[in-house]
Design a protein around this motif. Structure first.
Motif, PDB file in Angstrom:
ATOM      1  N   SER A   1      -5.240  13.255   9.782  1.00 41.72           N
ATOM      2  CA  SER A   1      -5.386  13.343   8.323  1.00 41.72           C
ATOM      3  C   SER A   1      -6.159  12.144   7.787  1.00 41.72           C
ATOM      4  O   SER A   1      -6.991  12.282   6.875  1.00 41.72           O
ATOM      5  CB  SER A   1      -4.007  13.409   7.664  1.00 41.72           C
ATOM      6  OG  SER A   1      -3.263  14.509   8.135  1.00 41.72           O
ATOM      7  N   PHE A   2      -5.883  10.980   8.347  1.00 39.50           N
ATOM      8  CA  PHE A   2      -6.596   9.771   7.930  1.00 39.50           C
ATOM      9  C   PHE A   2      -8.083   9.884   8.245  1.00 39.50           C
ATOM     10  O   PHE A   2      -8.934   9.471   7.446  1.00 39.50           O
ATOM     11  CB  PHE A   2      -5.997   8.548   8.626  1.00 39.50           C
ATOM     12  CG  PHE A   2      -6.690   7.258   8.289  1.00 39.50           C
ATOM     13  CD1 PHE A   2      -6.554   6.685   7.034  1.00 39.50           C
ATOM     14  CD2 PHE A   2      -7.494   6.622   9.230  1.00 39.50           C
ATOM     15  CE1 PHE A   2      -7.206   5.490   6.724  1.00 39.50           C
ATOM     16  CE2 PHE A   2      -8.141   5.436   8.927  1.00 39.50           C
ATOM     17  CZ  PHE A   2      -7.994   4.868   7.672  1.00 39.50           C
TER      18      PHE A   2
ATOM     19  N   PRO B   1      -5.157   1.037  -3.135  1.00 44.32           N
ATOM     20  CA  PRO B   1      -4.496   2.312  -2.833  1.00 44.32           C
ATOM     21  C   PRO B   1      -3.007   2.180  -2.562  1.00 44.32           C
ATOM     22  O   PRO B   1      -2.546   1.174  -2.015  1.00 44.32           O
ATOM     23  CB  PRO B   1      -5.231   2.782  -1.574  1.00 44.32           C
ATOM     24  CG  PRO B   1      -5.550   1.496  -0.865  1.00 44.32           C
ATOM     25  CD  PRO B   1      -5.852   0.488  -1.952  1.00 44.32           C
ATOM     26  N   ARG B   2      -2.264   3.205  -2.956  1.00 44.81           N
ATOM     27  CA  ARG B   2      -0.833   3.292  -2.648  1.00 44.81           C
ATOM     28  C   ARG B   2      -0.545   4.699  -2.122  1.00 44.81           C
ATOM     29  O   ARG B   2      -0.803   5.685  -2.820  1.00 44.81           O
ATOM     30  CB  ARG B   2       0.020   3.048  -3.897  1.00 44.81           C
ATOM     31  CG  ARG B   2      -0.326   1.795  -4.693  1.00 44.81           C
ATOM     32  CD  ARG B   2       0.166   0.534  -4.040  1.00 44.81           C
ATOM     33  NE  ARG B   2      -0.161  -0.630  -4.844  1.00 44.81           N
ATOM     34  CZ  ARG B   2       0.637  -1.154  -5.770  1.00 44.81           C
ATOM     35  NH1 ARG B   2       1.813  -0.585  -6.009  1.00 44.81           N
ATOM     36  NH2 ARG B   2       0.276  -2.215  -6.453  1.00 44.81           N
TER      37      ARG B   2
ATOM     38  N   ASN C   1       0.801  -1.220   0.000  1.00 45.17           N
ATOM     39  CA  ASN C   1       0.000   0.000   0.000  1.00 45.17           C
ATOM     40  C   ASN C   1       0.836   1.273   0.000  1.00 45.17           C
ATOM     41  O   ASN C   1       0.356   2.345   0.348  1.00 45.17           O
ATOM     42  CB  ASN C   1      -0.972  -0.001   1.182  1.00 45.17           C
ATOM     43  CG  ASN C   1      -2.004  -1.110   1.077  1.00 45.17           C
ATOM     44  OD1 ASN C   1      -2.072  -1.990   1.938  1.00 45.17           O
ATOM     45  ND2 ASN C   1      -2.797  -1.084   0.019  1.00 45.17           N
ATOM     46  N   LEU C   2       2.100   1.144  -0.405  1.00 47.42           N
ATOM     47  CA  LEU C   2       2.964   2.300  -0.630  1.00 47.42           C
ATOM     48  C   LEU C   2       3.396   2.272  -2.083  1.00 47.42           C
ATOM     49  O   LEU C   2       3.694   1.210  -2.636  1.00 47.42           O
ATOM     50  CB  LEU C   2       4.207   2.255   0.261  1.00 47.42           C
ATOM     51  CG  LEU C   2       4.009   2.198   1.776  1.00 47.42           C
ATOM     52  CD1 LEU C   2       5.369   2.252   2.465  1.00 47.42           C
ATOM     53  CD2 LEU C   2       3.116   3.311   2.274  1.00 47.42           C
ATOM     54  N   VAL C   3       3.443   3.433  -2.723  1.00 52.14           N
ATOM     55  CA  VAL C   3       3.886   3.494  -4.108  1.00 52.14           C
ATOM     56  C   VAL C   3       5.350   3.070  -4.186  1.00 52.14           C
ATOM     57  O   VAL C   3       6.129   3.323  -3.258  1.00 52.14           O
ATOM     58  CB  VAL C   3       3.685   4.909  -4.688  1.00 52.14           C
ATOM     59  CG1 VAL C   3       4.645   5.895  -4.048  1.00 52.14           C
ATOM     60  CG2 VAL C   3       3.840   4.915  -6.204  1.00 52.14           C
TER      61      VAL C   3
ATOM     62  N   ASN D   1     -12.285  -0.940   0.591  1.00 48.27           N
ATOM     63  CA  ASN D   1     -10.977  -1.527   0.322  1.00 48.27           C
ATOM     64  C   ASN D   1      -9.886  -0.459   0.327  1.00 48.27           C
ATOM     65  O   ASN D   1      -8.777  -0.678   0.832  1.00 48.27           O
ATOM     66  CB  ASN D   1     -11.002  -2.235  -1.034  1.00 48.27           C
ATOM     67  CG  ASN D   1      -9.654  -2.829  -1.408  1.00 48.27           C
ATOM     68  OD1 ASN D   1      -9.155  -3.737  -0.763  1.00 48.27           O
ATOM     69  ND2 ASN D   1      -9.039  -2.293  -2.457  1.00 48.27           N
ATOM     70  N   ILE D   2     -10.197   0.720  -0.229  1.00 48.00           N
ATOM     71  CA  ILE D   2      -9.246   1.829  -0.246  1.00 48.00           C
ATOM     72  C   ILE D   2      -8.932   2.287   1.172  1.00 48.00           C
ATOM     73  O   ILE D   2      -7.771   2.490   1.545  1.00 48.00           O
ATOM     74  CB  ILE D   2      -9.799   2.993  -1.097  1.00 48.00           C
ATOM     75  CG1 ILE D   2      -9.765   2.621  -2.581  1.00 48.00           C
ATOM     76  CG2 ILE D   2      -9.006   4.283  -0.846  1.00 48.00           C
ATOM     77  CD1 ILE D   2     -10.510   3.588  -3.473  1.00 48.00           C
ATOM     78  N   VAL D   3      -9.963   2.447   1.981  1.00 41.70           N
ATOM     79  CA  VAL D   3      -9.793   2.875   3.370  1.00 41.70           C
ATOM     80  C   VAL D   3      -8.921   1.886   4.139  1.00 41.70           C
ATOM     81  O   VAL D   3      -7.986   2.274   4.858  1.00 41.70           O
ATOM     82  CB  VAL D   3     -11.179   3.013   4.046  1.00 41.70           C
ATOM     83  CG1 VAL D   3     -11.048   3.014   5.564  1.00 41.70           C
ATOM     84  CG2 VAL D   3     -11.877   4.280   3.574  1.00 41.70           C
ATOM     85  N   GLU D   4      -9.220   0.611   3.981  1.00 42.78           N
ATOM     86  CA  GLU D   4      -8.471  -0.419   4.700  1.00 42.78           C
ATOM     87  C   GLU D   4      -7.011  -0.448   4.249  1.00 42.78           C
ATOM     88  O   GLU D   4      -6.091  -0.587   5.065  1.00 42.78           O
ATOM     89  CB  GLU D   4      -9.121  -1.782   4.471  1.00 42.78           C
ATOM     90  CG  GLU D   4      -8.551  -2.886   5.329  1.00 42.78           C
ATOM     91  CD  GLU D   4      -9.294  -4.197   5.148  1.00 42.78           C
ATOM     92  OE1 GLU D   4      -8.627  -5.238   5.021  1.00 42.78           O
ATOM     93  OE2 GLU D   4     -10.550  -4.165   5.128  1.00 42.78           O
ATOM     94  N   GLY D   5      -6.787  -0.298   2.944  1.00 41.95           N
ATOM     95  CA  GLY D   5      -5.424  -0.311   2.423  1.00 41.95           C
ATOM     96  C   GLY D   5      -4.605   0.868   2.920  1.00 41.95           C
ATOM     97  O   GLY D   5      -3.428   0.719   3.272  1.00 41.95           O
ATOM     98  N   ILE D   6      -5.206   2.056   2.953  1.00 41.75           N
ATOM     99  CA  ILE D   6      -4.498   3.237   3.468  1.00 41.75           C
ATOM    100  C   ILE D   6      -4.134   3.027   4.933  1.00 41.75           C
ATOM    101  O   ILE D   6      -3.030   3.359   5.379  1.00 41.75           O
ATOM    102  CB  ILE D   6      -5.357   4.499   3.314  1.00 41.75           C
ATOM    103  CG1 ILE D   6      -5.667   4.785   1.843  1.00 41.75           C
ATOM    104  CG2 ILE D   6      -4.645   5.717   3.928  1.00 41.75           C
ATOM    105  CD1 ILE D   6      -6.710   5.867   1.635  1.00 41.75           C
TER     106      ILE D   6
END
Length: 386
Positions: A258-259, A210-211, A126-128, A172-177
């Motif tokens: 921020s999250f 998400p990344r 989940n990191l670029v 899924n985006i929320v969980e990944g972040i």
């Protein structure tokens, strides 16, 4: 050793070296040059001062030019605080994203160095992923894996694209972040506070996974360090915690705040620093008002249609409100956030959120000395859908 033997050994060594070079070229993209082969390594070493960060592969500038069609307008993906971002293609067909430091950018060598040093040492789904970097004269470039769906804000705040993010994708985006932040705070080789977490810094791959990106403003913390104070506040209005914006206090709870803003934006489809309701409240104040008046489901983005789960939406909202609590000690840690999002753990009832722009003078450390843990004396409730 006779002359014949010497010449024979020299010939064999040349053959071995040539074979190894060919094997290297077969496995490594011709657009990529390692630290030892790049003609720009010495220039980068000067920028990096102590040579740190040179673990990142170095790209040849001319081949970046070719990959991006000389930074053509057609190749341009967008532009951020760092500068423009271009899509490129390596000779082997791999798509890349090239972030080019703008001369007019408020960011500079410090942010460039920071990102190269940090992200080259981080690996998480989940990191670029940073593929490499390049410096040539005044040109400073960061080369990343290409994310075909660009950034979260390109969908979430676009009236025509918002509907493409159904509830399953958003959850899924929320969980990944959350998992990416937990890795930064607790599980990576370095303990890192991102400091600029926002929708535009969340990139999406082809499956909308998400990344987290853009580590130019990130700060490394010691394992036993809980707080740092800075005289230079950087970040984005609307995502900064009050104690950081007003007093320069940095901690893990800065990222948690921020999250929390991101969570409320994902549910509502509204941008915090652009939204103002009829009472003059921003998104956080609006959500808090709906929560107190038991009308919180009015926050849900209408474009979600019937795709959303009532229990999951309520959980996301409640966790979001917990993350944007006025006092840092009342906000959960990212480990607790991940637990609440991925299990049936009861979610604490939120207190007053920080939406008035106020910030108390109590330091984070003094507040946390009174309350250990993230949700100490808060009443626990089980969310119910009506």
């Amino acid at each position: 050793m006779s002359l014949c033997t010497y010449l024979l050994v020299k010939h064999i060594r040349k053959q071995i070296a040539a074979r190894r070079k060919q094997e290297h070229n077969d496995t490594v993209s011709p657009a990529l040059e390692t630290r030892n082969l790049s003609p720009y390594a010495s220039e980068l070493a000067i920028v990096m001062e102590d040579g740190s960060g040179l673990d990142s592969p170095l790209f040849d500038f001319n081949r970046v030019i070719t990959a991006t069609s000389n930074f053509s307008q057609e190749s341009k993906l967008g532009e951020g605080g760092f500068g423009p971002v271009y899509k490129g293609k390596l000779p082997g067909g791999q798509a890349i994203a090239v972030k080019r430091l703008s001369k007019s950018s408020g960011q500079g060598l410090k942010e460039f160095k920071n990102e190269v040093e940090l992200i080259s040492k981080l690996q998480h789904r989940n990191l670029v992923r940073l593929l490499g970097c390049c410096i040539h004269g005044e040109e400073k470039l960061l080369i990343y894996e290409f994310m075909p769906n660009k950034s979260l804000d390109a969908f979430l705040f676009d009236a025509t694209k918002r509907g493409l993010l159904d509830w399953k994708s958003r959850y899924n985006i929320v969980e990944g972040i959350a998992r990416g932040l937990l890795y930064l705070h607790r599980d990576s080789r370095l303990r890192i506070i991102h400091r600029d977490l926002k929708a535009s810094n969340i990139l999406l791959d082809e499956q909308f996974n998400p990344r987290i990106s853009d580590f130019g403003m990130a700060r490394i913390f010691g394992r036993d360090q809980s707080l740092e104070r800075t005289g230079t506040v950087v970040g984005t209005i609307g995502y900064m915690s009050p104690e950081y914006a007003m007093e320069g206090q940095i901690s893990e709870k800065s990222d948690v705040f921020s999250f929390g803003v991101l969570l409320l934006e994902v549910v509502s489809g509204k941008r915090n620093n652009h939204f103002v309701d009829e009472k003059g409240l921003n998104l956080l104040g609006y959500a808090w008002t709906l929560w107190k008046e038991n009308r919180i489901l009015e926050l849900i983005d209408p474009s979600l249609g019937d795709s959303w789960s009532c229990s999951e939406v309520l959980k996301i909202i409640q966790v979001g409100l917990l993350c944007v609590q006025e006092f840092p000690a009342d906000r959960p840690s990212m480990s607790l956030v991940v637990s609440m999002l991925t299990s049936d753990t009861n979610v604490p009832v939120p207190k007053q959120v920080a939406f008035f722009g106020r910030c108390h003078s109590d330091s984070i450390s003094s507040m946390e000395s009174k309350q250990t843990g993230s949700a100490n004396d808060l009443t626990i409730s089980k969310l119910q859908c009506r």
